[in-house]
Design a protein around this motif. Sequence first.
Motif, PDB file in Angstrom:
ATOM      1  N   LEU A  70     -10.026 -16.189 -30.644  1.00 24.09           N
ATOM      2  CA  LEU A  70      -8.691 -15.601 -30.533  1.00 24.09           C
ATOM      3  C   LEU A  70      -7.607 -16.661 -30.406  1.00 24.09           C
ATOM      4  O   LEU A  70      -6.418 -16.321 -30.405  1.00 24.09           O
ATOM      5  CB  LEU A  70      -8.642 -14.649 -29.332  1.00 24.09           C
ATOM      6  N   GLY A  71      -8.026 -17.916 -30.277  1.00 26.75           N
ATOM      7  CA  GLY A  71      -7.066 -19.018 -30.287  1.00 26.75           C
ATOM      8  C   GLY A  71      -5.997 -18.895 -29.216  1.00 26.75           C
ATOM      9  O   GLY A  71      -6.273 -18.656 -28.032  1.00 26.75           O
ATOM     10  N   GLN A  72      -4.722 -19.026 -29.638  1.00 33.47           N
ATOM     11  CA  GLN A  72      -3.597 -19.072 -28.711  1.00 33.47           C
ATOM     12  C   GLN A  72      -3.343 -17.728 -28.019  1.00 33.47           C
ATOM     13  O   GLN A  72      -2.559 -17.663 -27.075  1.00 33.47           O
ATOM     14  CB  GLN A  72      -2.327 -19.510 -29.461  1.00 33.47           C
ATOM     15  N   VAL A  73      -4.011 -16.666 -28.479  1.00 31.77           N
ATOM     16  CA  VAL A  73      -3.844 -15.363 -27.815  1.00 31.77           C
ATOM     17  C   VAL A  73      -4.262 -15.441 -26.352  1.00 31.77           C
ATOM     18  O   VAL A  73      -3.733 -14.730 -25.489  1.00 31.77           O
ATOM     19  CB  VAL A  73      -4.654 -14.279 -28.556  1.00 31.77           C
ATOM     20  N   TRP A  74      -5.201 -16.344 -26.050  1.00 29.14           N
ATOM     21  CA  TRP A  74      -5.667 -16.475 -24.670  1.00 29.14           C
ATOM     22  C   TRP A  74      -4.583 -17.004 -23.741  1.00 29.14           C
ATOM     23  O   TRP A  74      -4.681 -16.847 -22.519  1.00 29.14           O
ATOM     24  CB  TRP A  74      -6.896 -17.383 -24.602  1.00 29.14           C
ATOM     25  N   GLN A  75      -3.553 -17.616 -24.284  1.00 31.50           N
ATOM     26  CA  GLN A  75      -2.429 -18.048 -23.445  1.00 31.50           C
ATOM     27  C   GLN A  75      -1.781 -16.856 -22.759  1.00 31.50           C
ATOM     28  O   GLN A  75      -1.251 -16.969 -21.652  1.00 31.50           O
ATOM     29  CB  GLN A  75      -1.387 -18.781 -24.294  1.00 31.50           C
ATOM     30  N   ASN A  82      -5.847 -11.511 -15.334  1.00 25.64           N
ATOM     31  CA  ASN A  82      -5.745 -11.768 -13.890  1.00 25.64           C
ATOM     32  C   ASN A  82      -4.880 -10.713 -13.219  1.00 25.64           C
ATOM     33  O   ASN A  82      -5.214 -10.215 -12.129  1.00 25.64           O
ATOM     34  CB  ASN A  82      -5.147 -13.155 -13.643  1.00 25.64           C
ATOM     35  N   ALA A  83      -3.763 -10.370 -13.846  1.00 29.70           N
ATOM     36  CA  ALA A  83      -2.863  -9.355 -13.282  1.00 29.70           C
ATOM     37  C   ALA A  83      -3.570  -8.005 -13.185  1.00 29.70           C
ATOM     38  O   ALA A  83      -3.382  -7.267 -12.206  1.00 29.70           O
ATOM     39  CB  ALA A  83      -1.602  -9.240 -14.135  1.00 29.70           C
ATOM     40  N   ALA A  84      -4.386  -7.675 -14.187  1.00 29.34           N
ATOM     41  CA  ALA A  84      -5.110  -6.402 -14.150  1.00 29.34           C
ATOM     42  C   ALA A  84      -6.092  -6.362 -12.984  1.00 29.34           C
ATOM     43  O   ALA A  84      -6.218  -5.343 -12.282  1.00 29.34           O
ATOM     44  CB  ALA A  84      -5.846  -6.187 -15.478  1.00 29.34           C
ATOM     45  N   VAL A  85      -6.785  -7.475 -12.757  1.00 25.88           N
ATOM     46  CA  VAL A  85      -7.732  -7.543 -11.636  1.00 25.88           C
ATOM     47  C   VAL A  85      -6.993  -7.432 -10.303  1.00 25.88           C
ATOM     48  O   VAL A  85      -7.408  -6.687  -9.403  1.00 25.88           O
ATOM     49  CB  VAL A  85      -8.543  -8.856 -11.701  1.00 25.88           C
ATOM     50  N   TYR A  86      -5.884  -8.155 -10.168  1.00 29.38           N
ATOM     51  CA  TYR A  86      -5.117  -8.106  -8.930  1.00 29.38           C
ATOM     52  C   TYR A  86      -4.526  -6.718  -8.694  1.00 29.38           C
ATOM     53  O   TYR A  86      -4.439  -6.256  -7.546  1.00 29.38           O
ATOM     54  CB  TYR A  86      -3.987  -9.144  -8.961  1.00 29.38           C
ATOM     55  N   TYR A  87      -4.129  -6.053  -9.758  1.00 27.82           N
ATOM     56  CA  TYR A  87      -3.572  -4.699  -9.609  1.00 27.82           C
ATOM     57  C   TYR A  87      -4.626  -3.754  -9.045  1.00 27.82           C
ATOM     58  O   TYR A  87      -4.342  -2.961  -8.138  1.00 27.82           O
ATOM     59  CB  TYR A  87      -3.072  -4.176 -10.954  1.00 27.82           C
ATOM     60  N   PHE A  88      -5.853  -3.852  -9.560  1.00 26.51           N
ATOM     61  CA  PHE A  88      -6.908  -2.954  -9.084  1.00 26.51           C
ATOM     62  C   PHE A  88      -7.281  -3.264  -7.638  1.00 26.51           C
ATOM     63  O   PHE A  88      -7.393  -2.354  -6.805  1.00 26.51           O
ATOM     64  CB  PHE A  88      -8.146  -3.081  -9.985  1.00 26.51           C
ATOM     65  N   ASP A 102       8.733  -0.737  -9.206  1.00 20.93           N
ATOM     66  CA  ASP A 102       8.318  -1.470 -10.410  1.00 20.93           C
ATOM     67  C   ASP A 102       7.203  -2.458 -10.083  1.00 20.93           C
ATOM     68  O   ASP A 102       7.285  -3.646 -10.391  1.00 20.93           O
ATOM     69  CB  ASP A 102       9.517  -2.212 -11.017  1.00 20.93           C
ATOM     70  N   TYR A 103       6.143  -1.923  -9.479  1.00 21.31           N
ATOM     71  CA  TYR A 103       5.104  -2.822  -8.979  1.00 21.31           C
ATOM     72  C   TYR A 103       4.434  -3.615 -10.090  1.00 21.31           C
ATOM     73  O   TYR A 103       4.124  -4.798  -9.912  1.00 21.31           O
ATOM     74  CB  TYR A 103       4.044  -2.040  -8.192  1.00 21.31           C
ATOM     75  N   ILE A 104       4.175  -2.980 -11.227  1.00 16.37           N
ATOM     76  CA  ILE A 104       3.493  -3.714 -12.301  1.00 16.37           C
ATOM     77  C   ILE A 104       4.362  -4.860 -12.828  1.00 16.37           C
ATOM     78  O   ILE A 104       3.878  -5.997 -12.949  1.00 16.37           O
ATOM     79  CB  ILE A 104       3.055  -2.757 -13.427  1.00 16.37           C
ATOM     80  N   PRO A 105       5.660  -4.648 -13.156  1.00 15.32           N
ATOM     81  CA  PRO A 105       6.498  -5.806 -13.500  1.00 15.32           C
ATOM     82  C   PRO A 105       6.575  -6.826 -12.361  1.00 15.32           C
ATOM     83  O   PRO A 105       6.581  -8.042 -12.603  1.00 15.32           O
ATOM     84  CB  PRO A 105       7.870  -5.179 -13.776  1.00 15.32           C
ATOM     85  N   PHE A 106       6.629  -6.349 -11.116  1.00 12.95           N
ATOM     86  CA  PHE A 106       6.641  -7.213  -9.937  1.00 12.95           C
ATOM     87  C   PHE A 106       5.392  -8.096  -9.916  1.00 12.95           C
ATOM     88  O   PHE A 106       5.467  -9.318  -9.711  1.00 12.95           O
ATOM     89  CB  PHE A 106       6.713  -6.331  -8.688  1.00 12.95           C
ATOM     90  N   LEU A 107       4.230  -7.481 -10.137  1.00  5.94           N
ATOM     91  CA  LEU A 107       2.957  -8.202 -10.085  1.00  5.94           C
ATOM     92  C   LEU A 107       2.817  -9.167 -11.262  1.00  5.94           C
ATOM     93  O   LEU A 107       2.442 -10.331 -11.072  1.00  5.94           O
ATOM     94  CB  LEU A 107       1.805  -7.197 -10.087  1.00  5.94           C
ATOM     95  N   TRP A 114       3.243 -17.885 -10.889  1.00  7.08           N
ATOM     96  CA  TRP A 114       2.268 -18.613 -10.074  1.00  7.08           C
ATOM     97  C   TRP A 114       1.322 -19.422 -10.947  1.00  7.08           C
ATOM     98  O   TRP A 114       0.980 -20.574 -10.624  1.00  7.08           O
ATOM     99  CB  TRP A 114       1.465 -17.670  -9.185  1.00  7.08           C
ATOM    100  N   THR A 115       0.876 -18.857 -12.077  1.00  5.83           N
ATOM    101  CA  THR A 115      -0.024 -19.560 -12.979  1.00  5.83           C
ATOM    102  C   THR A 115       0.608 -20.859 -13.471  1.00  5.83           C
ATOM    103  O   THR A 115      -0.092 -21.871 -13.653  1.00  5.83           O
ATOM    104  CB  THR A 115      -0.400 -18.659 -14.169  1.00  5.83           C
ATOM    105  N   PHE A 116       1.908 -20.853 -13.683  1.00  9.22           N
ATOM    106  CA  PHE A 116       2.611 -22.065 -14.108  1.00  9.22           C
ATOM    107  C   PHE A 116       2.458 -23.175 -13.069  1.00  9.22           C
ATOM    108  O   PHE A 116       2.101 -24.319 -13.394  1.00  9.22           O
ATOM    109  CB  PHE A 116       4.085 -21.731 -14.338  1.00  9.22           C
ATOM    110  N   THR A 117       2.673 -22.844 -11.806  1.00 14.42           N
ATOM    111  CA  THR A 117       2.524 -23.840 -10.738  1.00 14.42           C
ATOM    112  C   THR A 117       1.068 -24.256 -10.563  1.00 14.42           C
ATOM    113  O   THR A 117       0.746 -25.450 -10.484  1.00 14.42           O
ATOM    114  CB  THR A 117       3.065 -23.281  -9.417  1.00 14.42           C
ATOM    115  N   GLN A 118       0.179 -23.295 -10.536  1.00 13.64           N
ATOM    116  CA  GLN A 118      -1.243 -23.588 -10.336  1.00 13.64           C
ATOM    117  C   GLN A 118      -1.795 -24.489 -11.446  1.00 13.64           C
ATOM    118  O   GLN A 118      -2.453 -25.506 -11.170  1.00 13.64           O
ATOM    119  CB  GLN A 118      -2.026 -22.280 -10.297  1.00 13.64           C
ATOM    120  N   SER A 119      -1.521 -24.142 -12.694  1.00 14.10           N
ATOM    121  CA  SER A 119      -2.057 -24.906 -13.819  1.00 14.10           C
ATOM    122  C   SER A 119      -1.451 -26.304 -13.881  1.00 14.10           C
ATOM    123  O   SER A 119      -2.142 -27.276 -14.227  1.00 14.10           O
ATOM    124  CB  SER A 119      -1.793 -24.164 -15.130  1.00 14.10           C
TER     125      SER A 119
END
Length: 306
Positions: A70-75, A82-88, A102-107, A114-119
């Motif tokens: 899937l190449g760049q789609v994984w970006q 990750n957001a889907a797992v955290y939502y559940f 607006d919890y989903i946009p919030f999440l 956060w991924t930007f800082t972590q990576s």
Amino acid sequence: MSTVLHTPPQPPAPAPAHDDLTALAARHGLSVSGARPSLPEYVRRLWARRHFITAFATAKLTAQYSQAKLGQVWQVMTPLLNAAVYYFIFGVLLGTKHGVPDYIPFLVTGVFIWTFTQSSIMAGTRAISGNLGLVRALHFPRAALPISFCLQQLQQLLFSMGALVVILLCFGVPVGVSWLLALPALFLQFTFNAGVSMVMARMGAKTPDIAQLMPFVLRTWMYVSGVMWSIDKLVKNDSLPHAVKIALAANPAAVYIDLMRFALIDSFHASQLPAHVWALAAGWALLAGVGGFIYFWKAEETYGRG
């Protein structure tokens, strides 16, 4: 009868003093290989290689998912999964979505930022130790490596922001002038990330094993940064000590996440931000950016040796 003359052994000639060698090298225009330049000269050399930094970041980003079908789609897919797992887990099972409009946009905004800082920090930790061949083969300001890795993560975030915009629009978040605030917020976050990455790059160059510890540190940091829950709701809890409330509100990762939520989500109001939030964001960026750069520069001569 012959007479044998014994010549007493001559003492070895004294080795040239270090000061004499230094003077001799200076007289003939020689200098220490890889010697650390002055800070202004180091900045000048780094700026002169700005095209290398951007090209290196782009090449690393292109090659990152080159082996995946899937190449760049994984970006985009990685932070969304990750957001889907955290939502559940957090939103549904632990109920953190209750009372958060607006919890989903919030999440999703929190996960992307956060991924930007972590990576950036993880890539910075391995910037020197993971590129020893490049460091030992070529002469260039070593700060170019952690900065280029942070730039790579910024490019990936900008690429993923398209998906974030679609999610915001699908959940009824309107486009507003406040979206322009995302630009200075991202600039401050990039400066902060780059500074911390340079600190971790120096530490990782000396102790490569620190890269194995960082995922646990970053995971703990994520849990206290309000990625999946509202810090504003928690700090209003009177049972928390005042020092804990201040630490949560001033957490740099949380500051940049909430600034982006304020910029992009109209239901996230200024009252949910910590006091003097822009000054706080600029202060963290200045402290980490300048302090991290100087800390990294001071060990410039040691990278790739040993």
